[in-house]
Scaffold this motif. Structure first.
Motif, PDB file in Angstrom:
ATOM      1  N   ALA A   1       0.481  -1.214   0.446  1.00  0.00           N
ATOM      2  CA  ALA A   1       0.405  -0.132  -0.219  1.00  0.00           C
ATOM      3  C   ALA A   1       0.394   1.149  -0.157  1.00  0.00           C
ATOM      4  O   ALA A   1       0.454   2.397  -0.856  1.00  0.00           O
ATOM      5  N   LEU A   2       2.077   1.437   1.033  1.00  0.00           N
ATOM      6  CA  LEU A   2       2.915   2.897   0.937  1.00  0.00           C
ATOM      7  C   LEU A   2       3.568   2.373  -0.497  1.00  0.00           C
ATOM      8  O   LEU A   2       3.862   4.023  -1.429  1.00  0.00           O
ATOM      9  N   GLN A   3       4.121   0.977  -0.710  1.00  0.00           N
ATOM     10  CA  GLN A   3       4.592   1.700  -2.220  1.00  0.00           C
ATOM     11  C   GLN A   3       3.340   2.062  -2.987  1.00  0.00           C
ATOM     12  O   GLN A   3       3.786   3.190  -4.260  1.00  0.00           O
ATOM     13  N   ALA A   4       2.514   1.933  -3.577  1.00  0.00           N
ATOM     14  CA  ALA A   4       0.917   2.379  -3.816  1.00  0.00           C
ATOM     15  C   ALA A   4       1.614   4.057  -3.846  1.00  0.00           C
ATOM     16  O   ALA A   4       1.161   4.406  -5.240  1.00  0.00           O
ATOM     17  N   LYS A   5       0.947   3.982  -2.924  1.00  0.00           N
ATOM     18  CA  LYS A   5       1.102   5.507  -2.772  1.00  0.00           C
ATOM     19  C   LYS A   5       2.221   6.073  -3.327  1.00  0.00           C
ATOM     20  O   LYS A   5       2.124   7.087  -3.945  1.00  0.00           O
ATOM     21  N   GLY A   6       3.533   5.955  -3.039  1.00  0.00           N
ATOM     22  CA  GLY A   6       4.640   6.521  -3.798  1.00  0.00           C
ATOM     23  C   GLY A   6       4.576   6.689  -5.495  1.00  0.00           C
ATOM     24  O   GLY A   6       4.860   7.412  -5.942  1.00  0.00           O
ATOM     25  N   LEU A   7       3.992   5.145  -6.190  1.00  0.00           N
ATOM     26  CA  LEU A   7       4.259   5.387  -7.161  1.00  0.00           C
ATOM     27  C   LEU A   7       3.106   6.117  -7.569  1.00  0.00           C
ATOM     28  O   LEU A   7       3.185   7.049  -9.034  1.00  0.00           O
ATOM     29  N   LEU A   8       2.025   6.074  -7.318  1.00  0.00           N
ATOM     30  CA  LEU A   8       0.835   7.324  -7.287  1.00  0.00           C
ATOM     31  C   LEU A   8       1.164   9.118  -7.305  1.00  0.00           C
ATOM     32  O   LEU A   8       1.141   9.308  -8.359  1.00  0.00           O
ATOM     33  N   THR A   9       1.945   9.002  -6.760  1.00  0.00           N
ATOM     34  CA  THR A   9       2.648  10.377  -6.427  1.00  0.00           C
ATOM     35  C   THR A   9       3.677  10.620  -7.284  1.00  0.00           C
ATOM     36  O   THR A   9       4.111  11.674  -8.696  1.00  0.00           O
ATOM     37  N   GLU A  10       4.584   9.175  -8.293  1.00  0.00           N
ATOM     38  CA  GLU A  10       4.871   9.983  -9.166  1.00  0.00           C
ATOM     39  C   GLU A  10       4.435  10.140 -10.239  1.00  0.00           C
ATOM     40  O   GLU A  10       5.037  10.698 -11.352  1.00  0.00           O
ATOM     41  N   ALA A  11       3.546   8.932 -11.036  1.00  0.00           N
ATOM     42  CA  ALA A  11       2.932   9.047 -12.009  1.00  0.00           C
ATOM     43  C   ALA A  11       2.024  10.294 -12.235  1.00  0.00           C
ATOM     44  O   ALA A  11       1.969  10.989 -12.873  1.00  0.00           O
ATOM     45  N   GLN A  12       1.207  10.929 -11.048  1.00  0.00           N
ATOM     46  CA  GLN A  12       1.274  12.500 -11.129  1.00  0.00           C
ATOM     47  C   GLN A  12       1.842  13.168 -11.799  1.00  0.00           C
ATOM     48  O   GLN A  12       1.443  14.055 -12.161  1.00  0.00           O
ATOM     49  N   SER A  13       3.325  12.829 -10.882  1.00  0.00           N
ATOM     50  CA  SER A  13       4.038  14.532 -11.731  1.00  0.00           C
ATOM     51  C   SER A  13       4.559  14.057 -13.235  1.00  0.00           C
ATOM     52  O   SER A  13       4.938  15.179 -14.003  1.00  0.00           O
ATOM     53  N   GLY A  14       4.743  12.419 -13.035  1.00  0.00           N
ATOM     54  CA  GLY A  14       4.974  11.812 -14.894  1.00  0.00           C
ATOM     55  C   GLY A  14       4.131  13.038 -15.609  1.00  0.00           C
ATOM     56  O   GLY A  14       3.477  13.311 -16.624  1.00  0.00           O
ATOM     57  N   PHE A  15       2.834  12.798 -14.855  1.00  0.00           N
ATOM     58  CA  PHE A  15       1.596  13.468 -15.778  1.00  0.00           C
ATOM     59  C   PHE A  15       1.229  14.580 -16.260  1.00  0.00           C
ATOM     60  O   PHE A  15       1.199  15.103 -17.134  1.00  0.00           O
ATOM     61  N   ASN A  16       1.854  15.816 -15.015  1.00  0.00           N
ATOM     62  CA  ASN A  16       1.638  17.460 -15.755  1.00  0.00           C
ATOM     63  C   ASN A  16       3.131  17.114 -16.115  1.00  0.00           C
ATOM     64  O   ASN A  16       3.089  18.636 -16.880  1.00  0.00           O
TER      65      ASN A  16
END
Length: 495
Positions: free
Chosen positions: A240-255
């Protein structure tokens, strides 16, 4: 082209309305819309337009050289009060005073002769001089009509070569403009699919985080009743923690990718661009021979090769013409002079000049012959290079056609794998919740699902990239079955 501009205007109006009605400024953008906007608003499109404008006016200048040119030259007025050196009949020099006022005017019509490379001009002129001081008087000299011919003999006919080269150069420029617009399309596809993939990664990360949190909550309940071990619970917490970190990284890449596409399309920074997954073109299969025929017919390479060959031939002809030079100058007409203007046009006399200038090198140590040999060698180099370029071009066309035809099957497989991987992951979650598989099997199903989705988007990108790459090389629309063309004069005038 008017329909294209109308479509662009409607699309931009829709975006503007969406901004006005929705505070989030969300812009749902299809691949077709992105391409249309880029071809009008992007900096790359503006650069291509400026290059077309330059080529257009160069060609207009060439055409103007073939038309008669009307010129007026004059001195209005010329005043002199000075001493000038004068040689007398006995050889002695003295200084005489010049105190005069003069007016001159000449009207001439000049025309280049494309057939021979010479120039012919028809002119009329009038000179007026008023001698000032003691005994002042007026003097007029008129040339009611004069005809002058300037003709090089044995030299290269520049006009003939320009009439052969310049139209080809302009055709090359027009084809290059359309190719540049299509290259804007390829850049748009790259930016669009980069954003699309980033969006899919963000959706995947969001879904994975939701599932990881849900599974962790369930695991906590199971741990309380002893159905799972503490190690498995910690592993789910870690997921769950890794998934949260990957979401933050994915949001940054999207922006980041959204900013890049938005800047390329010259959209507002307030817009949140949401790319729409494009569909494929059903039933389109390329035939190599048809694609090669369209490419050789429309691509700028064919015009470029022809122009370079003509320029190489022109250089050889110029070098040969410079080995000897004979120029003919002939002028005939009438001249009159008197103290009054009317009388200057009544008492006319013939005015004839014929000159033949000759330049023949008697000893140049092979310099001019060497220049001819250099020009001929350069021509052979150009011919060799163009043959190789044509072969490479044909090979690229063949590879693109093969890749596109193969890509349709690859895309179909990737779409099916994506669907199956999604179903497997959903089933794995349900199976894990009832305790029939462990966390490793669940993670494997999740990884397969994520990879399959990314692979699907990548194959979709390859499909459209190959399709528009072929279109940019052939300048042919294989969907609507017509050549890509434009009203170039209208484009230049509109800009």
């Amino acid at each position: 082209m008017k329909k294209v501009y109308i479509a662009i205007a409607c699309l931009l109006v829709d975006i503007a309305c969406l901004r006005a009605e929705d505070n989030t400024h969300i812009v749902r953008l299809t691949l077709k819309d992105a391409i249309t906007i880029a071809q009008i608003q992007s900096v790359d499109a503006a650069v291509a337009l400026n290059e077309l404008r330059t080529a257009y006016w160069e060609y207009r200048t060439h055409r103007a050289d073939q038309l008669p040119e009307v010129m007026f030259t004059g001195t209005l007025p010329s005043y002199n009060k000075k001493y000038s050196k004068y040689q007398q009949s006995d050889g002695a020099y003295t200084y005489v005073q010049d105190n005069s006022l003069g007016l001159t005017g000449e009207l001439a019509i000049e025309q280049n002769i494309a057939l021979t490379g010479g120039k012919i001009s028809l002119n009329t002129s009038l000179d007026f001089t008023r001698q000032l001081g003691t005994g002042a008087y007026n003097e007029y000299m008129s040339v009611p009509v004069g005809l002058t011919l300037t003709q090089p003999i044995f030299g290269v006919n520049d006009q003939k070569w320009k009439r052969r080269i310049e139209p080809v150069r302009y055709q090359e420029a027009k084809a290059s403009y359309i190719e540049s617009v299509e290259k804007v399309t390829l850049t748009t596809i790259n930016n669009f699919f980069s954003l699309l993939l980033a969006q899919e990664n963000m959706h995947i990360a969001q879904q994975n985080l939701e599932n990881a949190n849900k599974l962790y909550d369930i695991a906590v309940a199971k741990r309380k009743i002893g159905h799972i071990s503490e190690s498995e619970l910690m592993r789910l917490k870690q997921s769950a923690l890794q998934a949260k970190g990957l979401l933050t990284e994915a949001q940054s890449g999207f922006n980041a990718n959204m900013f890049q596409l938005r800047s390329f399309l010259a959209l507002s920074e307030q817009d949140i661009v949401v790319p729409v997954v494009p569909e494929t073109v059903p039933g389109v299969r390329m035939d190599y021979h048809e694609v090669l025929e369209k490419a050789q017919e429309n691509n700028s390479l064919a015009k470029n090769i022809l122009r370079r060959q003509l320029e190489a031939d022109y250089d050889v002809a110029t070098a040969k013409g410079n080995r000897r030079s004979i120029n003919l100058f002939a002028s005939i007409g009438y001249t009159g002079k008197d103290h009054t203007m009317g009388a200057a046009y009544n008492h006319l006399k013939d005015n004839q000049i014929v000159e033949v200038g000759v330049t023949i090198p008697l000893l140049d140590w092979g310099k001019r012959k060497g220049k001819v040999k250099v020009a001929e060698s350069n021509r052979e180099v150009v011919l060799s290079k163009t043959r190789q370029e044509q072969m490479n071009f044909n090979q690229n066309v063949f590879l693109l056609v093969e890749n596109f035809n193969n890509q349709a099957a690859q895309l179909e497989i990737a779409a099916e794998v994506d669907t199956l991987a999604g179903k497997r992951y959903k089933t794995s979650i349900e199976t894990f919740m009832i305790g029939k598989i462990d966390i490793l099997d669940l993670n494997d199903a999740q990884s397969s699902k994520d990879n399959a989705r990314q692979k699907h988007i990548q194959e979709l990108y390859n499909y459209w990239y190959y399709f528009y790459n072929i279109r940019s090389m052939t300048l042919y629309d294989f969907i609507n079955r017509h050549n890509l063309d434009a009203d170039f004069e209208e484009i230049v005038k509109r800009s």
